[in-house]
Design a protein around this motif. Sequence first.
Motif, PDB file in Angstrom:
ATOM      1  N   ILE A 199     -70.811  24.026  41.935  1.00  0.00           N
ATOM      2  CA  ILE A 199     -71.727  24.017  40.784  1.00  0.00           C
ATOM      3  C   ILE A 199     -72.820  25.081  40.949  1.00  0.00           C
ATOM      4  CG2 ILE A 199     -73.392  22.647  39.455  1.00  0.00           C
ATOM      5  CD1 ILE A 199     -71.845  20.162  40.330  1.00  0.00           C
ATOM      6  N   ILE A 200     -73.391  25.175  42.142  1.00  0.00           N
ATOM      7  CA  ILE A 200     -74.495  26.126  42.312  1.00  0.00           C
ATOM      8  C   ILE A 200     -73.981  27.531  42.665  1.00  0.00           C
ATOM      9  CG2 ILE A 200     -76.143  24.330  42.981  1.00  0.00           C
ATOM     10  CD1 ILE A 200     -75.847  25.179  45.869  1.00  0.00           C
ATOM     11  N   ARG A 201     -72.672  27.665  42.737  1.00  0.00           N
ATOM     12  CA  ARG A 201     -72.009  28.963  42.974  1.00  0.00           C
ATOM     13  C   ARG A 201     -72.545  29.645  44.242  1.00  0.00           C
ATOM     14  NH1 ARG A 201     -72.679  31.263  37.087  1.00  0.00           N
ATOM     15  NH2 ARG A 201     -74.187  29.580  36.997  1.00  0.00           N
ATOM     16  N   VAL A 202     -72.413  28.916  45.354  1.00  0.00           N
ATOM     17  CA  VAL A 202     -72.896  29.425  46.632  1.00  0.00           C
ATOM     18  C   VAL A 202     -71.783  29.303  47.666  1.00  0.00           C
ATOM     19  CG1 VAL A 202     -74.352  28.749  48.576  1.00  0.00           C
ATOM     20  CG2 VAL A 202     -75.369  29.065  46.328  1.00  0.00           C
ATOM     21  N   ASP A 203     -71.635  30.337  48.485  1.00  0.00           N
ATOM     22  CA  ASP A 203     -70.707  30.253  49.610  1.00  0.00           C
ATOM     23  C   ASP A 203     -71.502  29.782  50.834  1.00  0.00           C
ATOM     24  OD1 ASP A 203     -69.032  30.556  51.721  1.00  0.00           O
ATOM     25  OD2 ASP A 203     -68.857  32.740  51.588  1.00  0.00           O
TER      26      ASP A 203
ATOM     27  N   PHE B 183     -87.022  34.142  50.679  1.00  0.00           N
ATOM     28  CA  PHE B 183     -87.082  34.244  49.234  1.00  0.00           C
ATOM     29  C   PHE B 183     -86.456  33.019  48.575  1.00  0.00           C
ATOM     30  CE2 PHE B 183     -85.992  35.583  44.963  1.00  0.00           C
ATOM     31  CZ  PHE B 183     -87.220  36.073  44.553  1.00  0.00           C
ATOM     32  N   ALA B 184     -85.353  32.538  49.163  1.00  0.00           N
ATOM     33  CA  ALA B 184     -84.709  31.344  48.613  1.00  0.00           C
ATOM     34  C   ALA B 184     -85.650  30.144  48.675  1.00  0.00           C
ATOM     35  CB  ALA B 184     -83.416  31.055  49.378  1.00  0.00           C
ATOM     36  N   VAL B 185     -86.346  29.972  49.822  1.00  0.00           N
ATOM     37  CA  VAL B 185     -87.310  28.861  49.935  1.00  0.00           C
ATOM     38  C   VAL B 185     -88.398  29.000  48.875  1.00  0.00           C
ATOM     39  CG1 VAL B 185     -88.967  27.691  51.426  1.00  0.00           C
ATOM     40  CG2 VAL B 185     -86.944  28.709  52.429  1.00  0.00           C
ATOM     41  N   LEU B 186     -88.935  30.213  48.758  1.00  0.00           N
ATOM     42  CA  LEU B 186     -90.014  30.439  47.796  1.00  0.00           C
ATOM     43  C   LEU B 186     -89.540  30.220  46.367  1.00  0.00           C
ATOM     44  CD1 LEU B 186     -91.749  33.604  49.290  1.00  0.00           C
ATOM     45  CD2 LEU B 186     -92.673  31.293  49.155  1.00  0.00           C
ATOM     46  N   ALA B 187     -88.339  30.698  46.051  1.00  0.00           N
ATOM     47  CA  ALA B 187     -87.817  30.556  44.686  1.00  0.00           C
ATOM     48  C   ALA B 187     -87.657  29.082  44.341  1.00  0.00           C
ATOM     49  CB  ALA B 187     -86.474  31.279  44.564  1.00  0.00           C
ATOM     50  N   LEU B 188     -87.101  28.320  45.273  1.00  0.00           N
ATOM     51  CA  LEU B 188     -86.915  26.891  45.001  1.00  0.00           C
ATOM     52  C   LEU B 188     -88.267  26.202  44.826  1.00  0.00           C
ATOM     53  CD1 LEU B 188     -84.958  24.497  44.722  1.00  0.00           C
ATOM     54  CD2 LEU B 188     -85.248  24.094  47.162  1.00  0.00           C
TER      55      LEU B 188
ATOM     56  N   LYS C 167     -80.660  36.447  41.022  1.00  0.00           N
ATOM     57  CA  LYS C 167     -79.573  35.522  41.393  1.00  0.00           C
ATOM     58  C   LYS C 167     -80.133  34.303  42.144  1.00  0.00           C
ATOM     59  CE  LYS C 167     -75.204  34.403  42.770  1.00  0.00           C
ATOM     60  NZ  LYS C 167     -75.478  33.569  43.865  1.00  0.00           N
ATOM     61  N   GLN C 168     -81.083  34.561  43.067  1.00  0.00           N
ATOM     62  CA  GLN C 168     -81.665  33.459  43.848  1.00  0.00           C
ATOM     63  C   GLN C 168     -82.443  32.490  42.951  1.00  0.00           C
ATOM     64  OE1 GLN C 168     -80.934  33.002  46.986  1.00  0.00           O
ATOM     65  NE2 GLN C 168     -81.778  34.537  48.344  1.00  0.00           N
TER      66      GLN C 168
ATOM     67  N   LEU D 147     -80.349  25.893  39.387  1.00  0.00           N
ATOM     68  CA  LEU D 147     -79.146  25.049  39.470  1.00  0.00           C
ATOM     69  C   LEU D 147     -79.300  23.985  40.554  1.00  0.00           C
ATOM     70  CD1 LEU D 147     -76.195  27.585  39.052  1.00  0.00           C
ATOM     71  CD2 LEU D 147     -76.797  25.677  37.552  1.00  0.00           C
ATOM     72  N   VAL D 148     -79.816  24.403  41.722  1.00  0.00           N
ATOM     73  CA  VAL D 148     -79.979  23.460  42.829  1.00  0.00           C
ATOM     74  C   VAL D 148     -80.920  22.332  42.427  1.00  0.00           C
ATOM     75  CG1 VAL D 148     -80.994  23.186  45.133  1.00  0.00           C
ATOM     76  CG2 VAL D 148     -79.470  25.093  44.664  1.00  0.00           C
ATOM     77  N   LEU D 149     -82.032  22.717  41.776  1.00  0.00           N
ATOM     78  CA  LEU D 149     -82.996  21.685  41.394  1.00  0.00           C
ATOM     79  C   LEU D 149     -82.367  20.711  40.396  1.00  0.00           C
ATOM     80  CD1 LEU D 149     -85.843  20.706  41.920  1.00  0.00           C
ATOM     81  CD2 LEU D 149     -86.593  21.980  39.921  1.00  0.00           C
ATOM     82  N   LEU D 150     -81.553  21.233  39.481  1.00  0.00           N
ATOM     83  CA  LEU D 150     -80.889  20.351  38.515  1.00  0.00           C
ATOM     84  C   LEU D 150     -79.946  19.381  39.216  1.00  0.00           C
ATOM     85  CD1 LEU D 150     -80.103  22.686  35.470  1.00  0.00           C
ATOM     86  CD2 LEU D 150     -81.640  20.715  35.544  1.00  0.00           C
ATOM     87  N   VAL D 151     -79.132  19.930  40.124  1.00  0.00           N
ATOM     88  CA  VAL D 151     -78.181  19.074  40.837  1.00  0.00           C
ATOM     89  C   VAL D 151     -78.921  18.014  41.645  1.00  0.00           C
ATOM     90  CG1 VAL D 151     -76.471  19.059  42.685  1.00  0.00           C
ATOM     91  CG2 VAL D 151     -76.390  20.820  40.935  1.00  0.00           C
ATOM     92  N   MET D 152     -79.980  18.436  42.345  1.00  0.00           N
ATOM     93  CA  MET D 152     -80.736  17.500  43.176  1.00  0.00           C
ATOM     94  C   MET D 152     -81.446  16.450  42.316  1.00  0.00           C
ATOM     95  SD  MET D 152     -80.291  18.001  46.311  1.00  0.00           S
ATOM     96  CE  MET D 152     -79.362  19.195  47.246  1.00  0.00           C
TER      97      MET D 152
END
Lengths: 571, 190
Positions: free
Chosen positions: A52-56, A68-73, B3-4, B10-15
Amino acid sequence: MSASDLLQLAVFLIPLLLAVKPLGWYMARVFTGIVPQPVRWIRPLERMIYRIIRVDPDAPMDWKQYSFAVLALSLVSVFAVYILQRSQSFLPLNPQEMSAVSADSSFNTAISFATNTNWQGYGGESTMSYLTEMLALAVQNFVSAAAGMAVLIALVRGFAQQSTSGIGNFWADLTRGTLYILLPASLLLAVVLVWQGVPQTMQRYHQANLVEPIVAADGTTVTTQTIAVGPVASQVAIKQLGTNGGGFFNANSAHPLENPTPLSNLLQMVSILLIPAALCGTFGEIVGDRRQGWTILASMLVIFIPLLVLTIYFEQQANVRLADLGVVGGNMEGKEQRLGIANSAIWATATTAASNGSVNAMHDSFSPLGGLIPMWLMQLGEIVFGGVGSGLYGMLVFAIIAVFLSGLMVGRTPEYLGKKISAYEIKMASLVILLPCAMVLVGTAIAVMSDSGRAGIANPGPHGFSEVLYALSSASNNNGSAFAGLSANSPFYNGLLGLAMIVGRFGVMIPVLAIAGSLSSKKRTPTSSGTLPTHTPLFVVLLVAVVVVVGALSFFPALALGPIIEQLMLK
Amino acid sequence: MWKQLQTSILVLLVMTILTGVLYPMAVTMFAQTLFPHQANGSLIVQGDKLVGSEQIGQSFSEAKYFWGRLSATAPVPYNAAASSGSNLGPLNPALVENAKQRIDALKQADSAIDSIPVDLVTASGSGLDPHISVEAAQVQVNRVATARKIDAKVVSDLVKQHTQPAQWGFLGQAGVNVLELNVALDQLQP
């Protein structure tokens, strides 16, 4: 301390320490992608999430991508929590018809929950709809905790691997921490808490008929009692396991419906420290030398246990002002009878050693020295257990400083776990230690020098200063507990403490990830006769000394102005 | 970078679906099936009248009732829709003032009282503490018995009946549930 106090202490510490090895092993497995047999059935769900989140999940990130991923989230989370609070009056699951939360309070709370602080300027049962509690706050309880664990695992990988720039995939670490650790543990704990009397319902608050009507101050007679309920157990379970600490009710775990029995109290206290303690075991497993994990755990305990005993001792002392009136017993102001003094003191120490911040008694009413200890534990940087993940990565930074200092003493290049510690790591480590320290002290100075800062103070004298110092210590180290007399739900404190929480979270996290990246790309040097062994009692002494000296030197002057003067005035 | 950010959303929605919807729903389902009484707030119902909750204290000031902890909730004590402690520091004059008022009230009703258990003169953390210590109940037995014109032995036996020992014999400490005790007193002699 009485025999009964010792018993409460033993009943708390023994199960906690017994859980470190198995849970540490389990979490090491989860984060290295070797899922243990009993939870393999969760794997299809994990794979589905990656689709769903399209991540490998196997594509590693370097430290900048990871940061950056931590900050974006976190950024997306702050927006989501803010918008949900501002629009809750239009949304469903709001049986008490709560209105929208004010802009400055929503901003503060959004940052607070996204940074795993859970500082609360608002009273839960009179502010938040059930939907906001679940969709905004509980989700952040999971996500911010899992993010803390992910960053820790990235740092540990930096020690464990060599000559690679990748420190793992943040999205995979986040998903695994949530799915295999936080979610199952919370589900189990929540149901046990309901058994003990914590409500879990979507119905509106109850109206009870008082046995004896109350005449209010304005002369009106009140005949009913509105009893707030809601989806409490599901919030409480994750607030403890994720070292979040944000209560469903204003009184947090002092509230009889949030913490109804001594057993619910014990389970919550153990849950506060469970994952932070067990992560020491995880660390040892992943770096391939369990003794390293035990050494860190031992250092934490060497600081923690004496402070635990002292807090109990201070709170058991009678307040002389009350003793003069013929009152018998220790300090019960702000404490609950079913829990008693010992369990309140243990909780206060545990919740501030960890960056949990939930309370089962009002710290503002603790004796001066009984309140000094929780404050100082936060000021140490939330590294004695600390937050899930964030505590241990903070402590590992202190370990780097400790080997650096001993390297200076003997004149050799310092190494930790086979990695040479160079100027770059020390610069980053200094940032980790100095940024929250500076935020606490400068923030406190700003608050006590400004009118709007002083306006929030509730208690007169040095205790009022303690309230401000405590608030800044709590926010800057992402703890979240309070000397709650301080009226912090004002634009001034919502803003200042919001900033403090951002500095305390990301000002630590990003330098830690930078260290992870740098260590990861280094080769492992073989141990030689000149290497300082970091799994010995000597290293425990060294590490504890560094932590205590840094903490004491930075904060002793400030503490002298607050709790220490107050103690002298009490005589 | 973009992209990030997309992934974050998406991650927040799933969670959110997983931990914000499915998780509390699952807990609610288990709770309402296994422990419906506790899950709804441990309510005390007499006939069709809701009297209160076993977990939540009520304010008592009449001589014929046992008194509980002081409560700092606003605008009235024991407001279970806005829990709060007093947050008074150990040197705050208001702390001593509140204690004095309670001591005066106790001594006015029963001048024989000399040493007073600390839980009777201090506010609880939640403002809703349903319990007092066994000693705090004992010092009130004479007052309640006199006000109700019944034998002190009867009242004292009722206190013993409503004393909850430490959980499993060693967790926490013994206490008396004030609301339940007072409800039982009213049943004995309305």
